[in-house]
Scaffold this motif. Structure first.
Motif, PDB file in Angstrom:
ATOM      1  N   PRO A 240       0.800  -1.230   0.000  1.00  0.00           N
ATOM      2  CA  PRO A 240       0.000   0.000   0.000  1.00  0.00           C
ATOM      3  C   PRO A 240       0.831   1.278   0.000  1.00  0.00           C
ATOM      4  CG  PRO A 240      -0.909  -1.592   1.540  1.00  0.00           C
ATOM      5  CD  PRO A 240       0.401  -2.157   1.077  1.00  0.00           C
ATOM      6  N   GLY A 241       2.030   1.235   0.596  1.00  0.00           N
ATOM      7  CA  GLY A 241       2.872   2.418   0.645  1.00  0.00           C
ATOM      8  C   GLY A 241       3.419   2.839  -0.706  1.00  0.00           C
ATOM      9  N   ARG A 242       3.345   1.959  -1.688  1.00  0.00           N
ATOM     10  CA  ARG A 242       3.833   2.291  -3.031  1.00  0.00           C
ATOM     11  C   ARG A 242       3.169   3.547  -3.578  1.00  0.00           C
ATOM     12  NH1 ARG A 242       3.666   1.399  -8.632  1.00  0.00           N
ATOM     13  NH2 ARG A 242       5.367   0.084  -9.439  1.00  0.00           N
ATOM     14  N   ALA A 243       1.886   3.737  -3.241  1.00  0.00           N
ATOM     15  CA  ALA A 243       1.133   4.877  -3.758  1.00  0.00           C
ATOM     16  C   ALA A 243       1.648   6.213  -3.248  1.00  0.00           C
ATOM     17  CB  ALA A 243      -0.343   4.718  -3.389  1.00  0.00           C
ATOM     18  N   LEU A 244       2.482   6.186  -2.217  1.00  0.00           N
ATOM     19  CA  LEU A 244       3.031   7.416  -1.649  1.00  0.00           C
ATOM     20  C   LEU A 244       4.432   7.717  -2.162  1.00  0.00           C
ATOM     21  CD1 LEU A 244       1.903   6.766   2.030  1.00  0.00           C
ATOM     22  CD2 LEU A 244       0.831   8.332   0.384  1.00  0.00           C
ATOM     23  N   ASP A 245       4.978   6.823  -2.957  1.00  0.00           N
ATOM     24  CA  ASP A 245       6.371   6.941  -3.407  1.00  0.00           C
ATOM     25  C   ASP A 245       6.410   7.414  -4.859  1.00  0.00           C
ATOM     26  OD1 ASP A 245       9.037   6.729  -4.006  1.00  0.00           O
ATOM     27  OD2 ASP A 245       9.205   4.588  -3.566  1.00  0.00           O
ATOM     28  N   ALA A 246       6.771   8.677  -5.043  1.00  0.00           N
ATOM     29  CA  ALA A 246       6.826   9.238  -6.397  1.00  0.00           C
ATOM     30  C   ALA A 246       7.912   8.599  -7.242  1.00  0.00           C
ATOM     31  CB  ALA A 246       7.041  10.746  -6.320  1.00  0.00           C
ATOM     32  N   SER A 247       8.857   7.902  -6.612  1.00  0.00           N
ATOM     33  CA  SER A 247       9.942   7.274  -7.368  1.00  0.00           C
ATOM     34  C   SER A 247       9.618   5.842  -7.787  1.00  0.00           C
ATOM     35  CB  SER A 247      11.237   7.276  -6.547  1.00  0.00           C
ATOM     36  OG  SER A 247      11.144   6.391  -5.441  1.00  0.00           O
ATOM     37  N   ALA A 248       8.490   5.286  -7.319  1.00  0.00           N
ATOM     38  CA  ALA A 248       8.110   3.936  -7.727  1.00  0.00           C
ATOM     39  C   ALA A 248       7.845   3.918  -9.229  1.00  0.00           C
ATOM     40  CB  ALA A 248       6.864   3.486  -6.976  1.00  0.00           C
ATOM     41  N   PHE A 249       8.242   2.849  -9.905  1.00  0.00           N
ATOM     42  CA  PHE A 249       8.093   2.844 -11.359  1.00  0.00           C
ATOM     43  C   PHE A 249       6.611   2.910 -11.733  1.00  0.00           C
ATOM     44  CE2 PHE A 249       7.658  -1.857 -11.009  1.00  0.00           C
ATOM     45  CZ  PHE A 249       6.645  -2.103 -11.933  1.00  0.00           C
ATOM     46  N   PRO A 250       6.287   3.601 -12.831  1.00  0.00           N
ATOM     47  CA  PRO A 250       4.884   3.775 -13.220  1.00  0.00           C
ATOM     48  C   PRO A 250       4.323   2.517 -13.876  1.00  0.00           C
ATOM     49  CG  PRO A 250       6.294   4.840 -14.838  1.00  0.00           C
ATOM     50  CD  PRO A 250       7.206   4.311 -13.754  1.00  0.00           C
ATOM     51  N   SER A 251       3.575   1.752 -13.124  1.00  0.00           N
ATOM     52  CA  SER A 251       2.950   0.541 -13.657  1.00  0.00           C
ATOM     53  C   SER A 251       1.686   0.942 -14.412  1.00  0.00           C
ATOM     54  CB  SER A 251       2.600  -0.426 -12.530  1.00  0.00           C
ATOM     55  OG  SER A 251       1.737  -1.453 -12.996  1.00  0.00           O
ATOM     56  N   GLY A 252       1.714   0.773 -15.729  1.00  0.00           N
ATOM     57  CA  GLY A 252       0.550   1.117 -16.533  1.00  0.00           C
ATOM     58  C   GLY A 252      -0.632   0.206 -16.311  1.00  0.00           C
ATOM     59  N   GLY A 253      -0.385  -0.945 -15.704  1.00  0.00           N
ATOM     60  CA  GLY A 253      -1.473  -1.880 -15.457  1.00  0.00           C
ATOM     61  C   GLY A 253      -2.043  -1.827 -14.070  1.00  0.00           C
ATOM     62  N   ALA A 254      -1.325  -1.193 -13.119  1.00  0.00           N
ATOM     63  CA  ALA A 254      -1.793  -1.300 -11.736  1.00  0.00           C
ATOM     64  C   ALA A 254      -1.347  -0.171 -10.827  1.00  0.00           C
ATOM     65  CB  ALA A 254      -1.302  -2.625 -11.137  1.00  0.00           C
ATOM     66  N   GLY A 255      -0.593   0.821 -11.313  1.00  0.00           N
ATOM     67  CA  GLY A 255       0.104   1.720 -10.406  1.00  0.00           C
ATOM     68  C   GLY A 255      -0.487   3.086 -10.158  1.00  0.00           C
ATOM     69  N   MET A 256      -1.692   3.369 -10.662  1.00  0.00           N
ATOM     70  CA  MET A 256      -2.187   4.733 -10.561  1.00  0.00           C
ATOM     71  C   MET A 256      -2.993   4.980  -9.291  1.00  0.00           C
ATOM     72  SD  MET A 256      -3.062   5.727 -14.520  1.00  0.00           S
ATOM     73  CE  MET A 256      -3.346   7.440 -14.065  1.00  0.00           C
ATOM     74  N   VAL A 257      -3.161   6.260  -8.985  1.00  0.00           N
ATOM     75  CA  VAL A 257      -3.927   6.739  -7.833  1.00  0.00           C
ATOM     76  C   VAL A 257      -4.911   7.776  -8.355  1.00  0.00           C
ATOM     77  CG1 VAL A 257      -3.799   8.012  -5.650  1.00  0.00           C
ATOM     78  CG2 VAL A 257      -2.006   6.359  -6.238  1.00  0.00           C
ATOM     79  N   GLY A 258      -6.136   7.760  -7.841  1.00  0.00           N
ATOM     80  CA  GLY A 258      -7.094   8.747  -8.303  1.00  0.00           C
ATOM     81  C   GLY A 258      -8.395   8.678  -7.535  1.00  0.00           C
ATOM     82  N   THR A 259      -9.351   9.474  -7.980  1.00  0.00           N
ATOM     83  CA  THR A 259     -10.657   9.538  -7.337  1.00  0.00           C
ATOM     84  C   THR A 259     -11.714   8.834  -8.178  1.00  0.00           C
ATOM     85  OG1 THR A 259     -11.210  11.630  -8.421  1.00  0.00           O
ATOM     86  CG2 THR A 259     -10.106  11.759  -6.276  1.00  0.00           C
ATOM     87  N   ALA A 260     -12.804   8.475  -7.507  1.00  0.00           N
ATOM     88  CA  ALA A 260     -13.935   7.887  -8.227  1.00  0.00           C
ATOM     89  C   ALA A 260     -14.538   8.901  -9.189  1.00  0.00           C
ATOM     90  CB  ALA A 260     -14.987   7.408  -7.226  1.00  0.00           C
ATOM     91  N   SER A 261     -14.580  10.175  -8.812  1.00  0.00           N
ATOM     92  CA  SER A 261     -15.185  11.184  -9.684  1.00  0.00           C
ATOM     93  C   SER A 261     -14.353  11.412 -10.939  1.00  0.00           C
ATOM     94  CB  SER A 261     -15.393  12.495  -8.926  1.00  0.00           C
ATOM     95  OG  SER A 261     -14.181  12.971  -8.377  1.00  0.00           O
ATOM     96  N   ASP A 262     -13.016  11.397 -10.823  1.00  0.00           N
ATOM     97  CA  ASP A 262     -12.182  11.490 -12.021  1.00  0.00           C
ATOM     98  C   ASP A 262     -12.438  10.311 -12.946  1.00  0.00           C
ATOM     99  OD1 ASP A 262     -10.977  13.878 -11.379  1.00  0.00           O
ATOM    100  OD2 ASP A 262      -8.948  13.066 -11.166  1.00  0.00           O
TER     101      ASP A 262
END
Length: 381
Positions: A240-262
């Motif tokens: 879960p902490g991966r979402a707070l790490d801007a240096s974690a590699f950008p997983s196009g299949g699983a790595g994003m963070v966002g809102t339900a409204s977006d």
């Protein structure tokens, strides 16, 4: 209708099947239901509020698929080109040693012959080679991960079977190579900015808005938390902490963070045929079945488009949605549905894996949506 949805949500929360959930329903472009319920942090007594941030898991796939389609429309990449045209090192072999042509289209439709480590037995080849599924905190770069993946054999010849896979992670590498920019910047430029999605990215810019992650039980996830989908499989390694790490590699299949409204705004743009952001024919290509003649294991009645599943047989799927509806899930506890024939866009973001995704809750909520709409239609008549 609101009463039926409230009842379904309240029952799941009361039974501790979910800790917290946000549900958004738009019908014909009008918000018909919105509710955030339960806990963002149960132990701290923090309620789940509207417009909080979620770890999107496989909801990320739609953002990356749409970014790829935008580039394809402009002629900056070709969906039927080989991945190796853009990433020369990415040429995994078949078991017989031959090198098949893996196309960008096959990445988006999960027919490339690639897979996921969590779908192999414990100690499988992907885990042994250190290939990340995009949900762990591996401490490697995107290119490192793709090179490890490329060194392993494909599971089957491209186009001969549907296998859920790291294809969207590979597509992320292709987009970086084509654009000469980080994937986060590409998704922002191609999707978030034109659609006005202020809270969508590859890490939580405001950690206070990111809820706690829970697993079925429900139990608070540890920093490394493994969940098995079946006893014979390795299971998913969550971090879960991966979402707070801007240096974690950008997983196009699983790595994003966002809102339900977006996410709802993205679905609505697609449901309306692109809204000028994508041409209608590009949206139709995303939503066309690209797996004719192939069965999707675990998805009876569905085929696959480019980035999501397409409903071909509602009875076999056991859902009241219209034929050609779109759907996908996210392992942290999410699901979405677009039924263009009924004007429906539905987003469910929870903080409880796996119940919010592959548990009974998603089907129960969809049934409540259609029952409520049918009741309203009957009253109107």
């Amino acid at each position: 209708m609101a009463a039926k949805l409230d009842e379904t949500i309240d029952a799941a929360l009361a039974a501790s099947r979910l800790v917290g959930v946000e549900v958004l329903l738009a019908v014909d472009g009008r918000m018909r239901y919105r509710r955030a319920a339960g806990w963002s942090d149960r132990e701290a007594g923090v309620a789940l509020a509207e417009n909080g941030l979620f770890r999107l898991a496989s909801l990320s796939k739609l953002y990356v698929a749409c970014a790829a389609m935008r580039l394809a429309v402009r002629g900056e990449l070709r969906l039927d080109a080989a991945v190796s045209d853009y990433l020369p090192y990415f040429a995994p072999r078949l078991a017989d040693g031959s090198v098949p042509a893996i196309t960008l289209r096959s990445l988006l439709s999960h027919t490339s012959g690639l897979g996921y480590g969590f779908l192999q037995p414990a100690g499988g080849a992907y885990r042994a080679a250190g290939v990340s599924d995009g949900l762990d905190h591996a401490g490697i770069s995107l290119e490192d991960n793709l090179r490890r993946l490329a060194a392993l054999p494909v599971w089957h010849a491209p186009g001969t079977a549907w296998t859920y896979s790291l294809g969207l992670d590979v597509m992320g590498g292709v987009l970086e190579a084509v654009c000469g920019a980080p994937l986060a910047d590409i998704v922002r430029r191609e999707v978030a900015v034109p659609l006005g999605l202020a809270d969508t990215g590859f890490h939580a810019a405001d950690p206070a808005r990111l809820g706690t992650a829970y697993a079925d039980g429900p139990v608070r996830m540890a920093e490394r938390h493994a969940l098995q989908m079946a006893p014979e499989l390795a299971g998913i390694d969550f971090a879960p902490g991966r979402a707070l790490d801007a240096s974690a590699f950008p997983s196009g299949g699983a790595g994003m963070v966002g809102t339900a409204s977006d996410f709802l705004a993205l679905l609505e743009a697609l449901r309306r045929g692109g809204d000028g952001w994508l041409p209608p024919e590009a949206v139709a290509e995303l939503a066309r079945s690209h797996t004719v003649g192939l069965e999707m294991e675990g998805w009876p009645g569905w085929s696959h488009g480019l980035g999501f599943a397409v409903l071909r047989d509602p009875a076999a799927a056991g859902l009241p949605a219209s034929r050609n509806s779109w759907r996908w899930l996210g392992a942290y506890g999410h699901g979405w549905l677009v039924d263009s024939a009924r004007g429906i866009s539905l987003v469910v973001c929870s903080n409880t894996a796996f119940e919010g995704a592959i548990g009974a809750f998603g089907a129960e909520l969809i049934a409540a949506v259609y029952a409520g709409l049918d009741h309203c239609d009957g009253e109107a008549a």
